[in-house]
Write an enzyme that holds these catalytic residues in place. Structure first.
Site, mmCIF file in Angstrom:
data_model
loop_
_atom_site.group_PDB
_atom_site.id
_atom_site.type_symbol
_atom_site.label_atom_id
_atom_site.label_comp_id
_atom_site.label_asym_id
_atom_site.label_seq_id
_atom_site.Cartn_x
_atom_site.Cartn_y
_atom_site.Cartn_z
ATOM 1 N N ASP A 158 0.898 -1.272 -0.438
ATOM 2 C CA ASP A 158 -0.273 -0.057 -0.227
ATOM 3 C C ASP A 158 0.801 1.916 0.272
ATOM 4 O OD1 ASP A 158 -2.634 1.613 0.389
ATOM 5 O OD2 ASP A 158 -1.196 2.060 2.274
ATOM 6 N N GLU A 238 -1.631 -5.453 -4.030
ATOM 7 C CA GLU A 238 -0.946 -4.455 -2.889
ATOM 8 C C GLU A 238 0.503 -5.567 -2.364
ATOM 9 O OE1 GLU A 238 -4.512 -1.649 -0.969
ATOM 10 O OE2 GLU A 238 -3.884 -2.828 0.266
#
Length: 445
Positions: A158, A238
């Site tokens: 992320d 991610e």
């Protein structure tokens, strides 16, 4: 002692993890390929060194010192040198153990996840077990007794994704001017816009959609009580980015290329956001027609100057080298050139069985009919603007094409715009008539 685990699910896309110190796959050193693994390359260099000594007759065919009793120490691999000979068995055991630490055996050449993800991302993993972890859900890990899952990687990915998108946006939307001493960094767009626009690339909906488009979602290891979800797809995207970052030892260029490819990081100017980029348009067309994404190769020619070549599946000559001051602009330019080749060769659409000819009076209904019959992937969009002389201008946009019409009323302008788009659509299908084009050009007036 090996850890006891629940039996691995049958027909699983990923093979079960193995203990490299207790069994595992057998590997032939002569079949080893260089995948940029420093430790394995060093192991191979040791064997190649002793093989050369055999050829030079320093050692015999069994790797024993020819001049037995002579004090001699090898220049490398001395940890395998024992009693005047190279311990090939010990070296081979260590080699196989190391191979099993890094590589996942291929169980199905047609559906091997490592190979398929390599094709999608354009990146070759050094540690393939790290790649599998990126696709392992917490519920699956608990159920099958694995040491970990992709949650730790999600957190890291992320942050990496945020940084990569922010960097790409700064390249496009801001500038650093050393001549301005009070505020060298400047962007004409405020923080709110930049934050909202960045969210379009990092939000769950976009990442989940990209995972599905690329086919990455089929490699996710769900727990038996879980269902497929957008959240899981977002997490995997991610985690995959984090895995690339770690595996490449934080090679910025590698991370940038993977993120741009899998996230479709195509940064556009704000005034073009109402229309899709040709990069998106061509990719969607190619995916529908051939089942795979086109491949883009971006090269930095000089500071602020990029070139991009695109490889596609259509059997027509390729000469698509786009240019731009950013990677995104170069890719979009290359995609536009590829689109033009498809269009000019009549390959963009197939309207050969549509059983209609463009008709000005019926043009709006004809477009709707093509959309309803699935000849068009999207509904036509109409954009109006009133001229200073009281006339109306209309753009009709669909499938990367735009028809234009002008009239004293909205309806007349809309009909002309729809007719112009119809003519262009048929031309992109290899069907055209001079009378259609003459009438289309008259619609501009």
């Amino acid at each position: 002692m090996s850890k006891k685990r629940k039996k691995w699910p049958e027909n699983c896309v990923w093979p079960a993890p193995i203990d490299p110190y207790n069994g595992g796959e057998s590997y032939d050193p002569d079949m080893y390929l260089d995948y940029n693994n420093d430790e394995l390359n060093e192991m191979m260099e040791i064997k190649e060194y002793f093989d050369e000594l055999v050829e030079e007759e320093v050692l015999d065919d069994e790797y024993h010192l020819m001049d037995a009793g002579h004090e001699w120490i090898p220049e490398k691999g001395d940890c395998y040198w024992y009693e005047d000979s190279f311990d090939m068995e010990a070296w081979h055991d260590d080699f196989e153990c190391m191979m099993n630490q890094y590589y996942i055996p291929c169980t199905d050449i047609q559906n091997d996840p490592v190979c398929m993800i390599r094709e999608i991302t354009g990146y070759t993993f050094v540690n393939e077990n790290l790649l599998r972890q990126a696709f392992t859900r917490r519920a699956f890990a608990i159920e099958y007794g694995l040491d970990g899952c992709n949650e730790e990687l999600e957190f890291l990915g992320d942050s990496v994704l945020n940084m990569m998108v922010t960097h790409a946006m700064v390249d496009q939307y801001a500038e650093l001017d050393a001549g301005k001493t009070e505020a060298p960094f400047y962007s004409p767009y405020d923080e709110g816009f930049l934050t909202r626009y960045r969210s379009t690339f990092i939000c769950k909906e976009h990442l989940a959609a990209r995972a599905t488009e690329l086919g990455l979602d089929r490699f996710i290891l769900y727990g038996s009580s879980e269902n497929e979800s957008d959240s899981a797809k977002e997490d995997v995207m991610e985690a995959l980015i984090a895995a690339v970052a770690l595996d490449s030892k934080w090679n910025y260029e590698v991370i940038e290329q993977v993120v741009e490819k899998i996230v479709s990081l195509q940064i556009q100017r704000p005034n073009s956001q109402l229309k899709k980029s040709y990069y998106d348009i061509f990719n969607a067309w190619h995916q529908r027609k051939y089942g795979v994404m086109p491949e883009y190769y971006v090269y930095k020619k000089s500071e602020g100057n990029y070139e991009c070549a695109v490889k596609y599946s259509a059997s027509v000559p390729m000469n698509c080298v786009g240019q731009g001051r950013t990677r995104s602009l170069a890719r979009d330019d290359a995609a536009f050139l590829a689109y033009r080749i498809m269009y000019n060769n009549g390959l963009w659409l197939d309207l050969s069985e549509a059983d209609m000819e463009p008709d000005l009076d019926r043009s709006i209904n004809q477009l709707q009919e093509l959309y309803q019959k699935k000849y068009l992937e999207e509904a036509p969009e109409y954009v109006f603007e009133e001229g200073i002389d009281g006339t109306w201008h209309c753009d009709c946009i669909c499938c990367g094409l735009s028809g234009f019409g002008r009239g004293e009323s909205k309806t007349k302008a809309k009909k002309k715009a729809a007719y112009g788009l119809l003519v262009l659509l048929f031309k992109g299908s290899g069907i055209t008539k001079e009378e259609w084009e003459r009438k289309m050009y008259r619609g501009f007036l």
